[in-house]
Design an enzyme around this catalytic site. Structure first.
Site, PDB file in Angstrom:
ATOM      1  N   ARG A 137      -1.738   6.689  -8.112  1.00  0.00           N
ATOM      2  CA  ARG A 137      -0.606   5.993  -7.516  1.00  0.00           C
ATOM      3  C   ARG A 137       0.596   6.106  -8.455  1.00  0.00           C
ATOM      4  O   ARG A 137       0.448   5.983  -9.689  1.00  0.00           O
ATOM      5  CB  ARG A 137      -0.937   4.515  -7.276  1.00  0.00           C
ATOM      6  CG  ARG A 137      -1.989   4.277  -6.190  1.00  0.00           C
ATOM      7  CD  ARG A 137      -1.411   4.587  -4.816  1.00  0.00           C
ATOM      8  NE  ARG A 137      -2.367   4.336  -3.738  1.00  0.00           N
ATOM      9  CZ  ARG A 137      -3.150   5.250  -3.199  1.00  0.00           C
ATOM     10  NH1 ARG A 137      -3.126   6.489  -3.653  1.00  0.00           N
ATOM     11  NH2 ARG A 137      -3.959   4.941  -2.187  1.00  0.00           N
ATOM     12  N   HIS A 145       1.839  15.296  -3.515  1.00  0.00           N
ATOM     13  CA  HIS A 145       0.829  14.366  -2.985  1.00  0.00           C
ATOM     14  C   HIS A 145      -0.232  15.122  -2.185  1.00  0.00           C
ATOM     15  O   HIS A 145      -0.525  14.811  -1.025  1.00  0.00           O
ATOM     16  CB  HIS A 145       1.478  13.285  -2.118  1.00  0.00           C
ATOM     17  CG  HIS A 145       0.646  12.038  -2.032  1.00  0.00           C
ATOM     18  ND1 HIS A 145       1.187  10.782  -1.920  1.00  0.00           N
ATOM     19  CD2 HIS A 145      -0.705  11.854  -2.040  1.00  0.00           C
ATOM     20  CE1 HIS A 145       0.224   9.870  -1.855  1.00  0.00           C
ATOM     21  NE2 HIS A 145      -0.939  10.515  -1.931  1.00  0.00           N
TER      22      HIS A 145
END
Length: 310
Positions: A225, A273
């Protein structure tokens, strides 16, 4: 009885999931009415993506469980209208994808591949890299993904330490927990992999102080994250040489703004990502199994402890 299952996600996800989820429910013996527009008063299960338009769960009086399609639940767990159990996504495809991505980037930095792949001056550097047993790896986060990555890296030969909120016991991995355990896990680490959830307790876990605990020139790999890292502190550590390289797959703002310093820094690798994602078929099997369990009165798998946010 026909089980009422609402699919609440972006339209393109419904296109991807309709067939495999229908098949998966059928294969576990659940007769289901699966759709994107069911009467609120009938809905028993919600197959859910946090970016769905569904945000008020109080309108579903028969709701038995919300089954998240994402591994991350940080935007769902705090929802005070959700009283039913919340399950996060843990599936084979997601786990295997993360193992492959993490192992690939650990090996890239361990072997110093960039010096050979990016070599415009045609240098002929001498010397082989150390063996894996001479390079320590620490993984912050020992949930399903972190534990699986740790076990793979130990098989290659790396000495692996891990840290988690609660004490874990993983064969071949030095497991630490709690505030004191964090420093012990990071002390002298050559490579650090971040696989913690995004919670108030984990924000900026890698900051000016904790980056200083690492071995000089250490590598940071973050497929977890974005908020786990204090961006400014990381840039300072990169410029000083305390951190030799950072491979970052997740960020506080995504897509990463074009003017962000990470793009231009010579010792930062930005990936969009892509470390891992749920595969429709394996994810559908996990969702279907939880629906089956709910209908059979069995415990749900991968329930979120909403008091801690994951």
């Amino acid at each position: 009885m026909v089980t009422q299952v609402l699919f609440a996600a972006k339209e393109e996800r419904w296109t991807e999931y309709q067939a495999p989820l229908t098949r998966a429910l059928r294969e576990v013996g659940v007769e289901a009415n699966l759709g994107t527009d069911l009467p609120n008063e009938d809905v028993e299960y919600i197959v859910y993506a946090p970016n769905s338009s569904v945000q008020d769960f109080s309108v579903f009086p028969k709701l038995k469980a919300v089954l998240n399609l994402w591994a991350g639940v940080e935007t769902v767990a705090p929802n005070k209208t959700l009283k039913a159990p919340l399950a996060r996504m843990v599936d084979h495809g997601l786990t295997q994808g993360m193992i492959e991505w993490v192992t690939g980037h650990v090996m890239r930095h361990h072997l110093g591949m960039d010096a050979h792949i990016i070599n415009p001056d045609r240098n002929w550097p001498a010397g082989a890299p150390p063996l894996a047993e001479q390079r320590s790896v620490t993984i912050l986060g020992l949930g399903a993904l972190g534990a699986a990555c740790a076990q793979m890296l130990t098989q290659i030969g790396f000495p692996v330490n891990g840290w988690s909120r609660m004490q874990k016991d993983i064969e071949g991995v030095g497991c630490y927990s709690g505030d004191a355990g964090l420093k012990a896990a990071l002390d002298g680490a050559d490579i650090v992999v971040l696989l913690l959830p995004d919670t108030p307790a984990t924000e900026n876990v890698m900051n000016g102080e904790s980056l200083g605990w690492l071995a000089q020139g250490a590598t940071i790999i973050n497929p977890g994250r974005g908020p786990l890292i204090d961006d400014d502190a990381l840039l300072v550590a990169l410029d000083s040489g305390q951190v030799g390289h950072a491979t970052l797959d997740v960020f506080r703002i995504e897509p990463l703004p074009q003017d962000h310093s990470f793009w231009a820094h010579p010792n930062v690798t930005v990936t969009p990502h892509i470390a891992s994602e749920t595969r429709t078929w394996t994810a559908s099997q996990c969702v279907a199994e939880n629906v089956r369990r709910g209908e059979a009165g069995e415990p749900f798998l991968h329930l979120v402890d909403r008091s801690v946010g994951y």
